[in-house]
Design a protein around this motif. Structure first.
Motif, PDB file in Angstrom:
ATOM      1  N   ARG A 135       0.946  -1.334  -0.004  1.00  0.00           N
ATOM      2  CA  ARG A 135       0.037   0.078  -0.113  1.00  0.00           C
ATOM      3  C   ARG A 135       0.822   1.373  -0.077  1.00  0.00           C
ATOM      4  O   ARG A 135       0.367   2.268  -0.494  1.00  0.00           O
ATOM      5  CB  ARG A 135      -0.947   0.053   1.289  1.00  0.00           C
ATOM      6  N   GLY A 136       2.103   1.368   0.790  1.00  0.00           N
ATOM      7  CA  GLY A 136       2.852   2.294   0.623  1.00  0.00           C
ATOM      8  C   GLY A 136       3.683   2.514  -0.620  1.00  0.00           C
ATOM      9  O   GLY A 136       3.502   3.781  -1.124  1.00  0.00           O
ATOM     10  N   ARG A 137       3.989   1.340  -1.265  1.00  0.00           N
ATOM     11  CA  ARG A 137       4.555   1.574  -2.581  1.00  0.00           C
ATOM     12  C   ARG A 137       3.566   2.100  -3.591  1.00  0.00           C
ATOM     13  O   ARG A 137       3.855   2.817  -4.436  1.00  0.00           O
ATOM     14  CB  ARG A 137       5.050   0.000  -3.014  1.00  0.00           C
ATOM     15  N   SER A 138       2.216   1.749  -3.618  1.00  0.00           N
ATOM     16  CA  SER A 138       1.344   2.045  -4.433  1.00  0.00           C
ATOM     17  C   SER A 138       0.967   3.709  -4.341  1.00  0.00           C
ATOM     18  O   SER A 138       0.900   4.419  -5.341  1.00  0.00           O
ATOM     19  CB  SER A 138       0.179   1.228  -4.212  1.00  0.00           C
ATOM     20  N   GLU A 139       0.994   4.050  -3.150  1.00  0.00           N
ATOM     21  CA  GLU A 139       0.723   5.772  -2.730  1.00  0.00           C
ATOM     22  C   GLU A 139       2.007   6.359  -3.581  1.00  0.00           C
ATOM     23  O   GLU A 139       1.776   7.310  -4.292  1.00  0.00           O
ATOM     24  CB  GLU A 139       0.580   5.915  -1.467  1.00  0.00           C
ATOM     25  N   VAL A 140       3.159   6.061  -3.279  1.00  0.00           N
ATOM     26  CA  VAL A 140       4.395   6.740  -3.747  1.00  0.00           C
ATOM     27  C   VAL A 140       4.184   6.556  -5.384  1.00  0.00           C
ATOM     28  O   VAL A 140       4.439   7.738  -5.924  1.00  0.00           O
ATOM     29  CB  VAL A 140       5.559   5.981  -3.379  1.00  0.00           C
ATOM     30  N   GLY A 171      -2.842  17.768   6.699  1.00  0.00           N
ATOM     31  CA  GLY A 171      -2.815  16.594   7.826  1.00  0.00           C
ATOM     32  C   GLY A 171      -1.614  15.698   7.366  1.00  0.00           C
ATOM     33  O   GLY A 171      -1.555  14.691   8.195  1.00  0.00           O
ATOM     34  N   ARG A 172      -0.751  16.003   6.213  1.00  0.00           N
ATOM     35  CA  ARG A 172       0.284  15.130   6.024  1.00  0.00           C
ATOM     36  C   ARG A 172       1.533  16.141   5.745  1.00  0.00           C
ATOM     37  O   ARG A 172       1.484  16.941   5.639  1.00  0.00           O
ATOM     38  CB  ARG A 172       0.272  14.224   4.713  1.00  0.00           C
ATOM     39  N   GLU A 173       2.741  15.388   6.630  1.00  0.00           N
ATOM     40  CA  GLU A 173       4.016  16.011   6.557  1.00  0.00           C
ATOM     41  C   GLU A 173       4.689  15.893   5.222  1.00  0.00           C
ATOM     42  O   GLU A 173       5.008  16.923   4.470  1.00  0.00           O
ATOM     43  CB  GLU A 173       4.889  15.502   7.671  1.00  0.00           C
ATOM     44  N   PHE A 174       4.320  14.575   4.495  1.00  0.00           N
ATOM     45  CA  PHE A 174       4.864  14.590   3.097  1.00  0.00           C
ATOM     46  C   PHE A 174       3.708  13.859   2.241  1.00  0.00           C
ATOM     47  O   PHE A 174       2.951  13.465   2.843  1.00  0.00           O
ATOM     48  CB  PHE A 174       6.106  13.759   3.187  1.00  0.00           C
ATOM     49  N   ILE A 175       4.140  13.902   0.811  1.00  0.00           N
ATOM     50  CA  ILE A 175       2.795  13.478  -0.043  1.00  0.00           C
ATOM     51  C   ILE A 175       2.419  11.863   0.481  1.00  0.00           C
ATOM     52  O   ILE A 175       1.232  11.740   0.350  1.00  0.00           O
ATOM     53  CB  ILE A 175       3.536  13.854  -1.138  1.00  0.00           C
ATOM     54  N   ALA A 176       3.152  11.116   0.739  1.00  0.00           N
ATOM     55  CA  ALA A 176       2.868   9.824   0.713  1.00  0.00           C
ATOM     56  C   ALA A 176       3.043   9.258   2.175  1.00  0.00           C
ATOM     57  O   ALA A 176       3.347   8.142   2.517  1.00  0.00           O
ATOM     58  CB  ALA A 176       3.363   8.872  -0.481  1.00  0.00           C
ATOM     59  N   GLY A 177       2.926  10.221   3.035  1.00  0.00           N
ATOM     60  CA  GLY A 177       3.207   9.786   4.519  1.00  0.00           C
ATOM     61  C   GLY A 177       4.479   9.982   4.905  1.00  0.00           C
ATOM     62  O   GLY A 177       4.788  11.025   5.598  1.00  0.00           O
ATOM     63  N   GLU A 178       5.398   8.860   4.460  1.00  0.00           N
ATOM     64  CA  GLU A 178       6.942   9.012   4.898  1.00  0.00           C
ATOM     65  C   GLU A 178       7.325   9.919   3.789  1.00  0.00           C
ATOM     66  O   GLU A 178       7.028   9.606   2.555  1.00  0.00           O
ATOM     67  CB  GLU A 178       7.396   7.756   4.967  1.00  0.00           C
ATOM     68  N   PHE A 179       8.423  10.338   3.983  1.00  0.00           N
ATOM     69  CA  PHE A 179       9.437  11.153   2.857  1.00  0.00           C
ATOM     70  C   PHE A 179       9.930  10.228   1.902  1.00  0.00           C
ATOM     71  O   PHE A 179      10.409   9.065   2.286  1.00  0.00           O
ATOM     72  CB  PHE A 179      10.691  11.793   3.393  1.00  0.00           C
ATOM     73  N   SER A 180       9.550  10.708   0.675  1.00  0.00           N
ATOM     74  CA  SER A 180       9.677   9.589  -0.453  1.00  0.00           C
ATOM     75  C   SER A 180      10.175  10.117  -1.651  1.00  0.00           C
ATOM     76  O   SER A 180      10.384  11.476  -1.848  1.00  0.00           O
ATOM     77  CB  SER A 180       8.499   8.628  -0.759  1.00  0.00           C
ATOM     78  N   ILE A 181      10.364   9.127  -2.676  1.00  0.00           N
ATOM     79  CA  ILE A 181      10.615   9.809  -4.011  1.00  0.00           C
ATOM     80  C   ILE A 181       9.500  10.629  -4.673  1.00  0.00           C
ATOM     81  O   ILE A 181       9.568  11.688  -5.689  1.00  0.00           O
ATOM     82  CB  ILE A 181      10.950   9.026  -5.140  1.00  0.00           C
ATOM     83  N   ALA A 182       8.187  10.792  -3.800  1.00  0.00           N
ATOM     84  CA  ALA A 182       7.127  11.263  -4.405  1.00  0.00           C
ATOM     85  C   ALA A 182       7.547  12.964  -4.258  1.00  0.00           C
ATOM     86  O   ALA A 182       7.352  13.895  -4.914  1.00  0.00           O
ATOM     87  CB  ALA A 182       5.832  10.869  -3.814  1.00  0.00           C
ATOM     88  N   ASP A 183       8.011  13.109  -2.943  1.00  0.00           N
ATOM     89  CA  ASP A 183       8.465  14.601  -2.661  1.00  0.00           C
ATOM     90  C   ASP A 183       9.427  15.069  -3.399  1.00  0.00           C
ATOM     91  O   ASP A 183       9.442  16.330  -3.794  1.00  0.00           O
ATOM     92  CB  ASP A 183       8.868  14.462  -1.284  1.00  0.00           C
ATOM     93  N   ILE A 184      10.553  14.234  -3.585  1.00  0.00           N
ATOM     94  CA  ILE A 184      11.621  14.472  -4.469  1.00  0.00           C
ATOM     95  C   ILE A 184      11.259  14.943  -5.946  1.00  0.00           C
ATOM     96  O   ILE A 184      11.873  15.884  -6.563  1.00  0.00           O
ATOM     97  CB  ILE A 184      12.620  13.575  -4.388  1.00  0.00           C
ATOM     98  N   ALA A 185      10.442  14.143  -6.496  1.00  0.00           N
ATOM     99  CA  ALA A 185       9.780  14.275  -8.011  1.00  0.00           C
ATOM    100  C   ALA A 185       9.328  15.745  -7.949  1.00  0.00           C
ATOM    101  O   ALA A 185       9.280  16.507  -8.991  1.00  0.00           O
ATOM    102  CB  ALA A 185       9.068  13.140  -8.259  1.00  0.00           C
ATOM    103  N   CYS A 186       8.223  16.029  -6.865  1.00  0.00           N
ATOM    104  CA  CYS A 186       7.427  17.173  -7.041  1.00  0.00           C
ATOM    105  C   CYS A 186       8.047  18.673  -6.754  1.00  0.00           C
ATOM    106  O   CYS A 186       7.879  19.656  -7.258  1.00  0.00           O
ATOM    107  CB  CYS A 186       6.295  16.990  -6.104  1.00  0.00           C
TER     108      CYS A 186
END
Length: 233
Positions: A92-97, A150-165
């Motif tokens: 589920r976490g991977r799918s969100e990212v 309500g979220r610190e980062f886009i997919a919950g934990e800091f991830s490549i989603a944040d880095i990409a955006c």
């Protein structure tokens, strides 16, 4: 060692930002887009679409020959899987990212790139294009703003989603956007800007949408012409 074929565009910066965040040793190979270096055979052997970024991984996981990658989203995913960093391992976490990575690749990046072009680089103002892309980027900022409530980062934990955006939000002024209108996005943006890896990545980087002088006609043809440099060999 990773070789990063690079120019300081949002896509180039997000690849460099990943390498900095993950602590991966890398060597920059600058590519001057205005000089047409992206059309040279040596670069096309790494990136057949003549776009940056591209990488050469000299230590791929299979132990084989150096591995080349182009397309920034593919590079981010490849490096995340290679290092086991900045990508959740659970389904589920991977799918969100992945959803938000592809959202950036298919929506935020292309639309922001269009308004950046028409606001800054187009030789004449095209009101319809400026209005259309400003409105679409505003919509996309709104999507991200709602996601970050309500979220610190886009997919919950800091991830490549944040880095990409993040690199596509940096030039928000050139995109005709006021971050004050997007409070959750604005808060996330400040958090991202303060990260040590972000500071290192952007040190000495000029705003790509604020050229100090007008492009020459040759530079314009190379960057926005018919797909090849008139001087490429």
């Amino acid at each position: 060692m990773i070789e990063l074929y690079y120019a300081a565009t949002p896509n180039g910066l997000k690849a460099r930002l990943f390498l900095e965040e993950a602590g991966i040793p890398y060597r920059l190979v600058p590519v001057s887009l205005s000089k047409g270096e992206q059309f040279k055979p040596a670069f096309l052997a790494v990136s057949p679409n003549n776009k940056i970024p591209a990488i050469v991984d000299h230590e791929p996981a299979d132990g084989g020959a150096p591995l080349t990658m182009f397309e920034s989203g593919a590079i981010m995913l490849y490096l995340a899987e290679k290092t086991g960093r900045l990508m959740p391992s659970d389904l589920r976490g991977r799918s969100e990212v992945l959803q938000w990575l592809f959202w950036q690749m298919a929506g935020l990046g292309p639309m922001a790139g269009q308004i950046g072009h028409f606001n800054v680089y187009a030789p004449e103002k095209v009101p319809y294009a400026i209005d259309r892309y400003t409105r679409e980027v505003s919509r996309l900022y709104g999507v991200l703003d709602r996601r970050l409530e309500g979220r610190e980062f886009i997919a919950g934990e800091f991830s490549i989603a944040d880095i990409a955006c993040y690199p596509w939000i940096v030039p928000h002024e050139a995109h005709g956007q006021d971050l004050a209108q997007f409070p959750h996005l604005s808060r996330w943006f400040r958090t991202m800007a303060a990260r040590p890896a972000t500071v290192r990545t952007y040190e000495g980087v000029e705003n790509a949408y604020a050229p100090k002088q007008a492009l020459t006609e040759q530079e314009r043809q190379v960057l926005f012409g018919q797909g090849k440099s008139p001087t490429a060999v």
